[in-house]
Scaffold this motif. Structure first.
Motif, PDB file in Angstrom:
ATOM      1  N   ASN A 130       7.852  42.656  32.631  1.00  0.00           N
ATOM      2  CA  ASN A 130       6.839  42.407  31.611  1.00  0.00           C
ATOM      3  C   ASN A 130       5.769  41.448  32.096  1.00  0.00           C
ATOM      4  O   ASN A 130       6.065  40.338  32.548  1.00  0.00           O
ATOM      5  N   MET A 131       4.530  41.890  31.990  1.00  0.00           N
ATOM      6  CA  MET A 131       3.368  41.055  32.258  1.00  0.00           C
ATOM      7  C   MET A 131       2.283  41.391  31.239  1.00  0.00           C
ATOM      8  O   MET A 131       2.210  42.517  30.745  1.00  0.00           O
ATOM      9  N   LEU A 164       2.272  35.099  22.721  1.00  0.00           N
ATOM     10  CA  LEU A 164       3.070  35.179  23.937  1.00  0.00           C
ATOM     11  C   LEU A 164       2.784  34.000  24.861  1.00  0.00           C
ATOM     12  O   LEU A 164       1.717  33.409  24.819  1.00  0.00           O
ATOM     13  N   SER A 165       3.743  33.685  25.707  1.00  0.00           N
ATOM     14  CA  SER A 165       3.570  32.655  26.728  1.00  0.00           C
ATOM     15  C   SER A 165       3.470  33.351  28.081  1.00  0.00           C
ATOM     16  O   SER A 165       4.466  33.805  28.623  1.00  0.00           O
ATOM     17  N   ALA A 166       2.257  33.471  28.577  1.00  0.00           N
ATOM     18  CA  ALA A 166       2.019  34.209  29.823  1.00  0.00           C
ATOM     19  C   ALA A 166       1.319  33.303  30.824  1.00  0.00           C
ATOM     20  O   ALA A 166       0.231  32.818  30.560  1.00  0.00           O
ATOM     21  N   HIS A 167       1.927  33.085  31.965  1.00  0.00           N
ATOM     22  CA  HIS A 167       1.366  32.208  32.990  1.00  0.00           C
ATOM     23  C   HIS A 167       2.177  32.352  34.270  1.00  0.00           C
ATOM     24  O   HIS A 167       3.331  32.799  34.216  1.00  0.00           O
ATOM     25  N   PRO A 168       1.612  32.002  35.423  1.00  0.00           N
ATOM     26  CA  PRO A 168       0.223  31.626  35.681  1.00  0.00           C
ATOM     27  C   PRO A 168      -0.678  32.858  35.724  1.00  0.00           C
ATOM     28  O   PRO A 168      -0.199  33.990  35.656  1.00  0.00           O
ATOM     29  N   CYS A 169      -1.976  32.630  35.832  1.00  0.00           N
ATOM     30  CA  CYS A 169      -2.920  33.741  35.933  1.00  0.00           C
ATOM     31  C   CYS A 169      -2.971  34.231  37.381  1.00  0.00           C
ATOM     32  O   CYS A 169      -3.127  33.448  38.311  1.00  0.00           O
ATOM     33  N   PHE A 180      -5.908  41.744  36.698  1.00  0.00           N
ATOM     34  CA  PHE A 180      -5.708  40.442  36.076  1.00  0.00           C
ATOM     35  C   PHE A 180      -4.357  40.481  35.379  1.00  0.00           C
ATOM     36  O   PHE A 180      -4.127  41.322  34.500  1.00  0.00           O
ATOM     37  N   MET A 181      -3.461  39.560  35.753  1.00  0.00           N
ATOM     38  CA  MET A 181      -2.105  39.597  35.227  1.00  0.00           C
ATOM     39  C   MET A 181      -1.597  38.184  34.952  1.00  0.00           C
ATOM     40  O   MET A 181      -2.100  37.211  35.516  1.00  0.00           O
ATOM     41  N   ALA A 182      -0.578  38.113  34.095  1.00  0.00           N
ATOM     42  CA  ALA A 182       0.140  36.867  33.858  1.00  0.00           C
ATOM     43  C   ALA A 182       1.560  37.230  33.453  1.00  0.00           C
ATOM     44  O   ALA A 182       1.745  37.975  32.474  1.00  0.00           O
ATOM     45  N   PRO A 183       2.571  36.758  34.172  1.00  0.00           N
ATOM     46  CA  PRO A 183       3.948  37.171  33.894  1.00  0.00           C
ATOM     47  C   PRO A 183       4.488  36.581  32.600  1.00  0.00           C
ATOM     48  O   PRO A 183       4.113  35.487  32.179  1.00  0.00           O
ATOM     49  N   LEU A 184       5.396  37.327  31.989  1.00  0.00           N
ATOM     50  CA  LEU A 184       6.088  36.883  30.777  1.00  0.00           C
ATOM     51  C   LEU A 184       7.532  36.494  31.072  1.00  0.00           C
ATOM     52  O   LEU A 184       8.251  36.070  30.176  1.00  0.00           O
ATOM     53  N   SER A 234      -0.846  29.608  27.920  1.00  0.00           N
ATOM     54  CA  SER A 234      -0.937  30.473  29.086  1.00  0.00           C
ATOM     55  C   SER A 234      -0.936  29.695  30.387  1.00  0.00           C
ATOM     56  O   SER A 234      -0.735  30.264  31.439  1.00  0.00           O
ATOM     57  N   PHE A 235      -1.163  28.400  30.336  1.00  0.00           N
ATOM     58  CA  PHE A 235      -1.095  27.570  31.535  1.00  0.00           C
ATOM     59  C   PHE A 235      -0.050  26.487  31.278  1.00  0.00           C
ATOM     60  O   PHE A 235      -0.285  25.537  30.555  1.00  0.00           O
ATOM     61  N   GLU A 236       1.130  26.618  31.850  1.00  0.00           N
ATOM     62  CA  GLU A 236       2.200  25.668  31.624  1.00  0.00           C
ATOM     63  C   GLU A 236       2.768  25.221  32.951  1.00  0.00           C
ATOM     64  O   GLU A 236       3.001  26.034  33.831  1.00  0.00           O
ATOM     65  N   GLU A 237       3.038  23.927  33.101  1.00  0.00           N
ATOM     66  CA  GLU A 237       3.718  23.464  34.309  1.00  0.00           C
ATOM     67  C   GLU A 237       5.197  23.704  34.140  1.00  0.00           C
ATOM     68  O   GLU A 237       5.775  23.415  33.093  1.00  0.00           O
ATOM     69  N   LEU A 238       5.835  24.238  35.180  1.00  0.00           N
ATOM     70  CA  LEU A 238       7.225  24.655  35.087  1.00  0.00           C
ATOM     71  C   LEU A 238       8.128  23.811  35.957  1.00  0.00           C
ATOM     72  O   LEU A 238       7.700  23.227  36.929  1.00  0.00           O
ATOM     73  N   ASP A 239       9.431  23.799  35.591  1.00  0.00           N
ATOM     74  CA  ASP A 239      10.411  23.268  36.516  1.00  0.00           C
ATOM     75  C   ASP A 239      10.847  24.407  37.424  1.00  0.00           C
ATOM     76  O   ASP A 239      10.335  25.507  37.360  1.00  0.00           O
ATOM     77  N   ALA A 240      11.816  24.151  38.293  1.00  0.00           N
ATOM     78  CA  ALA A 240      12.194  25.154  39.291  1.00  0.00           C
ATOM     79  C   ALA A 240      13.293  26.081  38.804  1.00  0.00           C
ATOM     80  O   ALA A 240      13.847  26.848  39.568  1.00  0.00           O
ATOM     81  N   SER A 241      13.641  26.014  37.507  1.00  0.00           N
ATOM     82  CA  SER A 241      14.742  26.837  37.015  1.00  0.00           C
ATOM     83  C   SER A 241      14.370  28.308  37.020  1.00  0.00           C
ATOM     84  O   SER A 241      13.225  28.681  36.900  1.00  0.00           O
ATOM     85  N   GLN A 242      15.367  29.155  37.143  1.00  0.00           N
ATOM     86  CA  GLN A 242      15.158  30.599  37.181  1.00  0.00           C
ATOM     87  C   GLN A 242      15.318  31.166  35.785  1.00  0.00           C
ATOM     88  O   GLN A 242      16.054  30.643  34.954  1.00  0.00           O
ATOM     89  N   VAL A 243      14.672  32.284  35.535  1.00  0.00           N
ATOM     90  CA  VAL A 243      14.814  32.985  34.278  1.00  0.00           C
ATOM     91  C   VAL A 243      16.069  33.834  34.342  1.00  0.00           C
ATOM     92  O   VAL A 243      16.276  34.570  35.299  1.00  0.00           O
ATOM     93  N   THR A 244      16.910  33.747  33.340  1.00  0.00           N
ATOM     94  CA  THR A 244      18.152  34.507  33.330  1.00  0.00           C
ATOM     95  C   THR A 244      17.899  35.915  32.843  1.00  0.00           C
ATOM     96  O   THR A 244      16.873  36.230  32.257  1.00  0.00           O
TER      97      THR A 244
END
Length: 261
Positions: A130-131, A164-169, A180-184, A234-244
Motif C-alpha cells: 500500500n502506497m 492516512l499517514s503516508a511518508h516519506p515522499c 510521486f509516492m508515499a508508503p503506508l 505525511s512527514f513524520e520522524e520514525l524510529d528504527a522499528s519494523q512494521v509487523t
C-alpha cells in the motif's frame, strides 16, 4: 519604424507566446492529478544514494551528478523526509540517487563500485502493498517544476481528506513519467540511516503536512503506520522499528475502500 517592422515584431511575439503556452500544456499544466491508495507501481528496490541536509532547492545538483554517472536507462529518485513549510532551510533531510535493481534482479556490480568510489551508499527498500501514489508527465524541464507545484498541494488535500499517514515522499523519474509516492506501511525502511539520526535542535522535530507538531505521534504507531485516529501526518520522524505483518493488514483494511481525488 515602418508598419511592416511593427507587424513583424507583433507576429514574432505572438508566436513566442503560443510556443510558451504550448510547452506549458505539453509539460503537464492541465494534466489530471489522481491520487490512489493501493499497490504501488514498483516492487522492492536496491538504491544508491547520497544523503543531504539543507534545503530542497539544493537537490538539483545531486540529480545532475548521478545523471552523469549512470546510463540514461537508469531511473533516478528523490526521497524527502521533512515538511519544508515547518523545517527551516538548512535542516531539511533528503536522499537522491539511482535505482540499481528492482525485485529479484541483480544490480550491476561495476556500476556499484563506480558509484561507491564517488561517495554513494546503498540501501534496500522493501516491497509494500500500500502506497499513496500518482503520476505526472516527464516531458520537459518544466514538468518537474509544474509537477512540484501541482502534485504536493493535491497530496496534502488527499491526506487531509482520507486521514492516512503516508511518508516519506518518494519520487521516481522514469523516461516519460514522474511517480510521486508515499508508503503506508514499512515506512521506517524508506529512511536511510542518516535520516534516522536524532537531531538535538528542536526545530528539526517531525512535522505534519497540515502544520501541526507531532510531538507524541499519537496518531501513528512506532513504525509510522496509521493507528486509527487523527493520522493525517505525511512527514513524520520514525524510529528504527519494523512494521509487523499485523500492522500491514491493518493498513490494507484502512485503505481498501479509499477512493481517489
Amino acid at each position: 519604424m515602418s508598419t511592416a517592422i511593427l507587424w513583424g515584431i507583433a507576429i514574432l511575439f505572438l508566436l513566442l507566446c503560443l510556443t510558451i503556452i504550448s510547452l506549458l500544456f505539453y509539460s503537464g499544466l492541465l494534466y489530471p492529478i489522481e491520487f490512489k491508495a493501493g499497490k504501488p507501481p514498483v516492487g522492492s528496490l536496491q538504491i544508491a544514494y547520497k544523503f543531504g541536509r539543507g534545503q530542497y532547492s539544493d537537490v538539483g545538483e545531486y540529480f545532475g551528478e548521478v545523471g552523469k554517472l549512470v546510463p540514461s536507462a537508469y531511473r533516478s529518485f528523490g526521497m524527502y523526509y521533512d515538511d519544508p513549510e515547518k523545517v527551516p532551510s538548512g535542516k531539511q533531510r533528503y536522499a537522491v540517487g539511482t535505482i540499481l535493481s528492482e525485485g529479484d534482479a541483480e544490480p550491476d556490480k561495476e556500476l556499484m563500485e563506480k558509484l561507491e568510489s564517488n561517495g554513494y551508499k546503498f540501501h534496500n527498500i522493501p516491497e509494500v502493498t500500500n502506497m499513496v501514489h500518482t503520476t505526472f508527465p516527464n516531458k520537459s524541464f518544466l514538468s518537474i517544476i509544474i509537477g512540484m507545484q501541482r502534485v504536493y498541494p493535491a497530496f496534502g488535500t488527499y491526506i487531509e481528506e482520507t486521514g492516512l499517514s503516508a511518508h516519506p515522499c518518494f519520487e521516481i523519474y522514469d523516461n516519460d513519467l514522474i511517480y510521486f509516492m508515499a508508503p503506508l506501511a514499512k515506512q521506517s525502511e524508506f529512511y536511510v540511516p542518516e535520516a534516522k539520526e536524532k537531531q538535538q535542535d528542536p526545530e528539526t522535530e517531525s512535522l505534519s503536512l497540515d502544520g501541526s507538531l507531532d510531538e507524541d505521534n499519537s496518531g501513528v504507531d512506532g513504525s509510522g503506520s496509521s493507528s486509527g485516529e487523527d493520522s493525517g501526518s505525511s512527514f513524520e520522524e520514525l524510529d528504527a522499528s519494523q512494521v509487523t505483518e499485523e500492522e500491514d493488514e491493518e493498513v490494507e483494511e484502512e485503505v481498501k475502500d479509499e477512493g481517489s481525488v
